[in-house]
Design an enzyme around this catalytic site. Sequence first.
Site, PDB file in Angstrom:
ATOM      1  CB  CYS A 161      -0.871   0.070   1.171  1.00 23.41           C
ATOM      2  SG  CYS A 161      -2.708   0.702   0.788  1.00 23.41           S
ATOM      3  CG  HIS A 210      -2.998  -3.426   4.543  1.00 21.15           C
ATOM      4  ND1 HIS A 210      -1.783  -2.688   5.152  1.00 21.15           N
ATOM      5  CD2 HIS A 210      -3.531  -2.454   3.614  1.00 21.15           C
ATOM      6  CE1 HIS A 210      -2.155  -1.325   4.600  1.00 21.15           C
ATOM      7  NE2 HIS A 210      -3.000  -1.183   3.797  1.00 21.15           N
ATOM      8  CD  GLU A 224      -0.328  -5.308   6.594  1.00 23.26           C
ATOM      9  OE1 GLU A 224      -0.106  -5.925   5.409  1.00 23.26           O
ATOM     10  OE2 GLU A 224      -0.621  -4.108   6.754  1.00 23.26           O
TER      11      GLU A 224
HETATM   12  N1  GLN Z   1      -3.792   6.430   1.411  1.00 25.11           N
HETATM   13  C1  GLN Z   1      -2.401   5.999   1.781  1.00 25.11           C
HETATM   14  C2  GLN Z   1      -1.613   6.833   0.948  1.00 25.11           C
HETATM   15  O1  GLN Z   1      -1.680   7.251  -0.051  1.00 25.11           O
HETATM   16  C3  GLN Z   1      -1.998   4.447   1.835  1.00 25.11           C
HETATM   17  C4  GLN Z   1      -3.149   3.590   2.646  1.00 25.11           C
HETATM   18  C5  GLN Z   1      -2.203   2.510   3.179  1.00 25.11           C
HETATM   19  O2  GLN Z   1      -1.151   2.305   3.221  1.00 25.11           O
HETATM   20  N2  GLN Z   1      -3.193   1.641   3.330  1.00 25.11           N
HETATM   21  O3  GLN Z   1      -0.234   6.750   1.403  1.00 25.11           O
END
Ligand code: GLN
Length: 186
Positions: free
Chosen positions: A75, A168, A170
């Site tokens: 992410c 995610h 994890e």
């Molecule tokens: N919205 C976050 C970003 O743009 C990422 C979200 C996440 O890591 N779950 O940095």
Amino acid sequence: MRIGVLSIQGSVAEHLAALSKCGVEAVPVKDADTLKKVQGLILPGGESTTIGKLLKRFGLGDAIKKAKIPLYGTCAGAILMAQEILNDVPEYSLDMMDITICRNAYGAQQESFVIDLEVPIFGKKKVPAYFIRAPKIVRVGKGCEVLAKLKKDPVLVRQGNLLVSTFHPELTEDLRVHRYFVEMCR
Ligand code: GLN
């Protein structure tokens, strides 16, 4: 084998726990000295603008780029690894993987969702995947291998010793993505 989790902000403890369950030594990484002692590094989810700022401030970003060890970004970590970022570009990123990624592409926090994902390399049993204010990978370069898609969008992508997911793993009990990364570090 010792694998690090970048420990600036975000879901650090969950990644450390998942790695331990995979049977490797999992260490939080906050500085360049600790980075030298790991064979791979996970960049957790969180807020990419914040993590980017602190990577720059601690001088850890350049150390990560120079280390040439396998990296797995989830992410926000995936955002920081991308060569091209769309939508509120963080002031610092690692700029490593040949993908274009669009931040917050599914909408606000309340648009977050969990879904069972088909990942062909892991067989028939689907992978539960949490998408939390997730980005979308909107382009992958020639050297990239798309390991899973959600509808048409790549969500798990590998390029050499770099791995990213926009979800995610994890946050679930399913260790297959972490095991896959551990194998990349051998
Ligand atoms: N919205 C976050 C970003 O743009 C990422 C979200 C996440 O890591 N779950 O940095």
